[in-house]
Design an enzyme around this catalytic site. Sequence first.
Site, PDB file in Angstrom:
ATOM      1  N   GLN A 132     -25.582  -7.171  -1.310  1.00  0.00           N
ATOM      2  CA  GLN A 132     -25.414  -7.458  -2.737  1.00  0.00           C
ATOM      3  C   GLN A 132     -24.859  -6.245  -3.466  1.00  0.00           C
ATOM      4  OE1 GLN A 132     -28.454  -9.730  -5.093  1.00  0.00           O
ATOM      5  NE2 GLN A 132     -28.815  -7.761  -6.076  1.00  0.00           N
ATOM      6  N   GLY A 133     -23.720  -6.406  -4.127  1.00  0.00           N
ATOM      7  CA  GLY A 133     -23.092  -5.326  -4.871  1.00  0.00           C
ATOM      8  C   GLY A 133     -23.276  -5.500  -6.365  1.00  0.00           C
ATOM      9  N   GLU A 251     -34.536 -15.886  -7.031  1.00  0.00           N
ATOM     10  CA  GLU A 251     -35.549 -15.061  -6.381  1.00  0.00           C
ATOM     11  C   GLU A 251     -36.938 -15.460  -6.873  1.00  0.00           C
ATOM     12  OE1 GLU A 251     -33.848 -10.833  -5.545  1.00  0.00           O
ATOM     13  OE2 GLU A 251     -33.308 -11.329  -7.605  1.00  0.00           O
ATOM     14  N   GLU A 379     -40.704  -2.231 -16.709  1.00  0.00           N
ATOM     15  CA  GLU A 379     -40.317  -2.281 -18.119  1.00  0.00           C
ATOM     16  C   GLU A 379     -39.366  -3.444 -18.396  1.00  0.00           C
ATOM     17  OE1 GLU A 379     -41.827   1.646 -17.064  1.00  0.00           O
ATOM     18  OE2 GLU A 379     -40.280   0.369 -16.181  1.00  0.00           O
TER      19      GLU A 379
END
Length: 397
Positions: A132-133, A251, A379
């Site tokens: 994954q880029g 995900e 965060e």
Amino acid sequence: MDFSFGAEAEELRGRARAWLTGHLVGPYEEAVGLGGPGSEHEGVGARRAWERELGRGGWIGTGWAEEGYGNRRLSLTGQVVWAEEYAAARAPARVGHIGENLLAPTLIAYGSREQKDRFLPAIARGEELWCQGYSEPGAGSDLAGVRTAAVRDPADGRLRVTGQKIWTSLAREADWCFVLARTEAGSRRHHGLSFLLVRMDQPGRVEVRPIRQMSGTAEFNEVFFDGAVAEEVVGGEGDGWTVAMGLLALERGVSTLVQQIGFAAELERVVRAYAASGAPDPVLRERLVRQWAELRTMRWNALRTLGAAGDAGAPSVAKLLWGGWHRRLGELAVAVRGARATAGPGPWAPGVPYELGLDEEQRLFLFTRADTIYGGSDEIQRNIIAERVLGLPKEPR
């Protein structure tokens, strides 16, 4: 709420267990337990061969919305059952999961028929691996700040990618990379981005540099693109942000449940170490009990939210839960060891890999320092929950 599985699922569990028992033999038996976060350097060759074995068995792509690419379709419950049996058998950690669980569902949702027919069968057979880029040195949690650019080559009309990606897992093993890049000159933030498919084997155009971690391993990488050719654009030029966000929404639940089986094994090892220490400590005992209770709660929450497609906060809640839990487990592992945790089993000599001087508990502690950062920092997850779920005002920019 009833979290038990029905008769059909248990029948599948028996078949999955029998298949794994019958196939984790020979060279694959030697790869049992190898790989995974913090240990991606282990047994890469055997694990790549194992991907093809899974493909021959039809066990890749069980959760895809389409079948007919060499994959078998399983219900959501069936996917959980297969994943749990896979983890319980300590089968080799997957090197093809990025292609199967991220790229393939994205192609099914946004790709053309030609793109599906080209890439899905190879993923289902375990023949082509992906990385994954997304993240860049200046655009990690703030993904809209990517600066990697792709421009049309006037000679042949192809998009050529130039820029740098970072924290790229499995980049050294991958055949392809899906890259979020800027295809509109002068565009800002989430405008003018495209989702590109780039072949990794482009000598002189794609360079992979491992990033050595403090645990001694190097599973993450920097990837440099210097005019690399992008073979495909998914979803159309300029629509990359929509495609990229659609991918991130994938995900969720099943992978979280599988992850928790590995967590349970790690916790059991820490508990055994505490029991073997022969020095009962009520504070440590209370922390161990709390870790066990929190792990059970995470499982129930993952089952409760499984398949909650409209729940924008479910992935963020899950990430907050397991990231903090796993980091605390690493801290607990060295606390149980006491002062001995500060020293390795022997002196480190020149030429000896750093990681050979660390035991499992030390590696667990060092690697889990990153759990609340990678995959979206705590965060960022709290901001998502606050803004998208609770409807609180956005942070001022």
